[in-house]
Design a protein around this motif. Sequence first.
Motif, PDB file in Angstrom:
ATOM      1  N   ASP A   1       0.819  -1.203   0.000  1.00  0.00           N
ATOM      2  CA  ASP A   1       0.000   0.000   0.000  1.00  0.00           C
ATOM      3  C   ASP A   1       0.859   1.261   0.000  1.00  0.00           C
ATOM      4  N   LEU A   2       2.048   1.186   0.617  1.00  0.00           N
ATOM      5  CA  LEU A   2       2.958   2.327   0.583  1.00  0.00           C
ATOM      6  C   LEU A   2       3.432   2.595  -0.839  1.00  0.00           C
ATOM      7  N   LEU A   3       3.691   1.543  -1.587  1.00  0.00           N
ATOM      8  CA  LEU A   3       4.075   1.724  -2.993  1.00  0.00           C
ATOM      9  C   LEU A   3       2.928   2.345  -3.787  1.00  0.00           C
ATOM     10  N   LEU A   4       1.690   1.945  -3.466  1.00  0.00           N
ATOM     11  CA  LEU A   4       0.532   2.566  -4.099  1.00  0.00           C
ATOM     12  C   LEU A   4       0.488   4.052  -3.764  1.00  0.00           C
ATOM     13  N   LEU A   5       0.748   4.388  -2.500  1.00  0.00           N
ATOM     14  CA  LEU A   5       0.772   5.792  -2.093  1.00  0.00           C
ATOM     15  C   LEU A   5       1.838   6.555  -2.869  1.00  0.00           C
ATOM     16  N   PHE A   6       3.002   5.980  -3.014  1.00  0.00           N
ATOM     17  CA  PHE A   6       4.079   6.646  -3.749  1.00  0.00           C
ATOM     18  C   PHE A   6       3.702   6.821  -5.227  1.00  0.00           C
ATOM     19  N   ARG A   7       2.973   5.853  -5.787  1.00  0.00           N
ATOM     20  CA  ARG A   7       2.517   6.007  -7.171  1.00  0.00           C
ATOM     21  C   ARG A   7       1.515   7.157  -7.279  1.00  0.00           C
ATOM     22  N   GLU A   8       0.675   7.295  -6.264  1.00  0.00           N
ATOM     23  CA  GLU A   8      -0.296   8.387  -6.264  1.00  0.00           C
ATOM     24  C   GLU A   8       0.403   9.737  -6.096  1.00  0.00           C
ATOM     25  N   ILE A   9       1.429   9.773  -5.255  1.00  0.00           N
ATOM     26  CA  ILE A   9       2.218  11.001  -5.098  1.00  0.00           C
ATOM     27  C   ILE A   9       2.909  11.356  -6.412  1.00  0.00           C
ATOM     28  N   ALA A  10       3.430  10.339  -7.102  1.00  0.00           N
ATOM     29  CA  ALA A  10       4.064  10.561  -8.404  1.00  0.00           C
ATOM     30  C   ALA A  10       3.053  11.111  -9.405  1.00  0.00           C
ATOM     31  N   HIS A  11       1.847  10.560  -9.396  1.00  0.00           N
ATOM     32  CA  HIS A  11       0.794  10.998 -10.313  1.00  0.00           C
ATOM     33  C   HIS A  11       0.448  12.471 -10.086  1.00  0.00           C
ATOM     34  N   ARG A  12       0.552  12.937  -8.846  1.00  0.00           N
ATOM     35  CA  ARG A  12       0.256  14.333  -8.521  1.00  0.00           C
ATOM     36  C   ARG A  12       1.460  15.251  -8.724  1.00  0.00           C
ATOM     37  N   GLY A  13       2.584  14.663  -9.135  1.00  0.00           N
ATOM     38  CA  GLY A  13       3.768  15.478  -9.390  1.00  0.00           C
ATOM     39  C   GLY A  13       4.565  15.800  -8.149  1.00  0.00           C
ATOM     40  N   GLY A  14       4.207  15.141  -7.005  1.00  0.00           N
ATOM     41  CA  GLY A  14       4.943  15.351  -5.766  1.00  0.00           C
ATOM     42  C   GLY A  14       4.066  15.848  -4.643  1.00  0.00           C
ATOM     43  N   GLU A  15       4.398  15.459  -3.431  1.00  0.00           N
ATOM     44  CA  GLU A  15       3.779  15.964  -2.204  1.00  0.00           C
ATOM     45  C   GLU A  15       4.902  16.107  -1.178  1.00  0.00           C
ATOM     46  N   GLY A  16       4.598  16.689  -0.028  1.00  0.00           N
ATOM     47  CA  GLY A  16       5.607  16.821   1.001  1.00  0.00           C
ATOM     48  C   GLY A  16       5.929  15.468   1.624  1.00  0.00           C
ATOM     49  N   VAL A  17       7.168  15.033   1.541  1.00  0.00           N
ATOM     50  CA  VAL A  17       7.604  13.771   2.153  1.00  0.00           C
ATOM     51  C   VAL A  17       8.843  14.033   3.002  1.00  0.00           C
TER      52      VAL A  17
ATOM     53  N   GLY B   1      14.636  10.904   4.045  1.00  0.00           N
ATOM     54  CA  GLY B   1      14.779   9.448   3.947  1.00  0.00           C
ATOM     55  C   GLY B   1      13.949   8.845   2.836  1.00  0.00           C
ATOM     56  N   VAL B   2      12.939   9.591   2.368  1.00  0.00           N
ATOM     57  CA  VAL B   2      12.134   9.128   1.228  1.00  0.00           C
ATOM     58  C   VAL B   2      12.865   9.516  -0.058  1.00  0.00           C
ATOM     59  N   GLU B   3      13.007   8.551  -0.963  1.00  0.00           N
ATOM     60  CA  GLU B   3      13.646   8.800  -2.250  1.00  0.00           C
ATOM     61  C   GLU B   3      12.728   8.282  -3.354  1.00  0.00           C
ATOM     62  N   LEU B   4      12.128   9.190  -4.093  1.00  0.00           N
ATOM     63  CA  LEU B   4      11.239   8.817  -5.193  1.00  0.00           C
ATOM     64  C   LEU B   4      11.790   9.355  -6.503  1.00  0.00           C
ATOM     65  N   THR B   5      11.782   8.510  -7.514  1.00  0.00           N
ATOM     66  CA  THR B   5      12.127   8.937  -8.867  1.00  0.00           C
ATOM     67  C   THR B   5      10.870   8.779  -9.712  1.00  0.00           C
ATOM     68  N   ILE B   6      10.457   9.878 -10.339  1.00  0.00           N
ATOM     69  CA  ILE B   6       9.211   9.868 -11.107  1.00  0.00           C
ATOM     70  C   ILE B   6       9.450  10.440 -12.503  1.00  0.00           C
ATOM     71  N   THR B   7       8.506  10.180 -13.395  1.00  0.00           N
ATOM     72  CA  THR B   7       8.591  10.724 -14.752  1.00  0.00           C
ATOM     73  C   THR B   7       7.839  12.044 -14.838  1.00  0.00           C
ATOM     74  N   LYS B   8       8.042  12.758 -15.924  1.00  0.00           N
ATOM     75  CA  LYS B   8       7.367  14.038 -16.129  1.00  0.00           C
ATOM     76  C   LYS B   8       5.857  13.872 -16.204  1.00  0.00           C
ATOM     77  N   ASP B   9       5.401  12.704 -16.671  1.00  0.00           N
ATOM     78  CA  ASP B   9       3.959  12.488 -16.781  1.00  0.00           C
ATOM     79  C   ASP B   9       3.382  11.779 -15.556  1.00  0.00           C
ATOM     80  N   GLY B  10       4.151  11.748 -14.449  1.00  0.00           N
ATOM     81  CA  GLY B  10       3.597  11.287 -13.188  1.00  0.00           C
ATOM     82  C   GLY B  10       3.618   9.792 -12.938  1.00  0.00           C
ATOM     83  N   GLN B  11       4.606   9.096 -13.494  1.00  0.00           N
ATOM     84  CA  GLN B  11       4.747   7.663 -13.230  1.00  0.00           C
ATOM     85  C   GLN B  11       5.887   7.435 -12.243  1.00  0.00           C
ATOM     86  N   LEU B  12       5.705   6.489 -11.340  1.00  0.00           N
ATOM     87  CA  LEU B  12       6.748   6.155 -10.373  1.00  0.00           C
ATOM     88  C   LEU B  12       7.756   5.203 -11.001  1.00  0.00           C
ATOM     89  N   ILE B  13       9.036   5.584 -10.959  1.00  0.00           N
ATOM     90  CA  ILE B  13      10.101   4.740 -11.500  1.00  0.00           C
ATOM     91  C   ILE B  13      10.754   3.917 -10.394  1.00  0.00           C
TER      92      ILE B  13
END
Length: 259
Positions: free
Chosen positions: A153-169, A172-184
């Motif tokens: 579910d945390l990975l789902l949350l990170f995908r949702e954060i990626a879809h929104r272009g970022g949120e406050g995290v 220690g959190v390291e997210l790599t996302i695409t310009k169109d909001g996909q979690l890499i």
Amino acid sequence: MKKIASLLMGTACVSGSFLALAACSSPYEVASMDRSRPLLRGRHQPLVDARPDAEAMAFIAPYQREVDSLMFPVVGETTHQMATGRPESDLSNLLADIMVWAGTDFGEQPQLGVYNMGGIRANLPAGKVTKGDILNVAPFENKICFLTLTGEDLLLLFREIAHRGGEGVSHGVELTITKDGQLIAARLHGQEIDPQGRYRIATLDYVAQGNDQLSAFKRKTDVHEPGGKENDSRFLIERYFQEKGEQVDARREGRIVIQ
């Protein structure tokens, strides 16, 4: 009093005219919008009316003194002006870190914090920070909330954060996302997310309900919502500044990177 009413009516008329114009067809469209309130003169200060109305000022005076006594006390200092923005920003990083920092007082040890960008309504000034500045940043009655998500579910949350272009995290959190909001890729404190693991999170009650398109929070378990005013986000931010004992410095550090 008639003059005050007249001023209010004038404001309503201007607002109405704006709405009417907005409804008309136009060859233009809005490309972007910054919803944060700008800082005036660098910090929370009263504006001076060049031609004050004596009757209006006399009516306002007793209320103004009370408001000033509540809003202008200084609670701390910053090293620089902090604004909010995606995918990450100085201010959103600070507020997410405060969520984790606050856990100790509630008997919690969250592994990460999440603070929604939509809940940040102004910038913090450079230098002295007042109670009014913090009220501008966090004007809502949001409370801190602790909960558990599985790794899946945390990975789902990170995908949702990626879809929104970022949120406050938090740190220690390291997210790599695409310009169109996909979690890499997603890591927490240098480790891959274990889909079968359990992760303790500190966030706001509004976000914990699955709002702002962060529906993964609806799968939460072991919810802890502390009672009393101490759990209000404004109180927590104030206390952080008061207990810091030095200038607060938060920077962008690559918590969310667009590739």
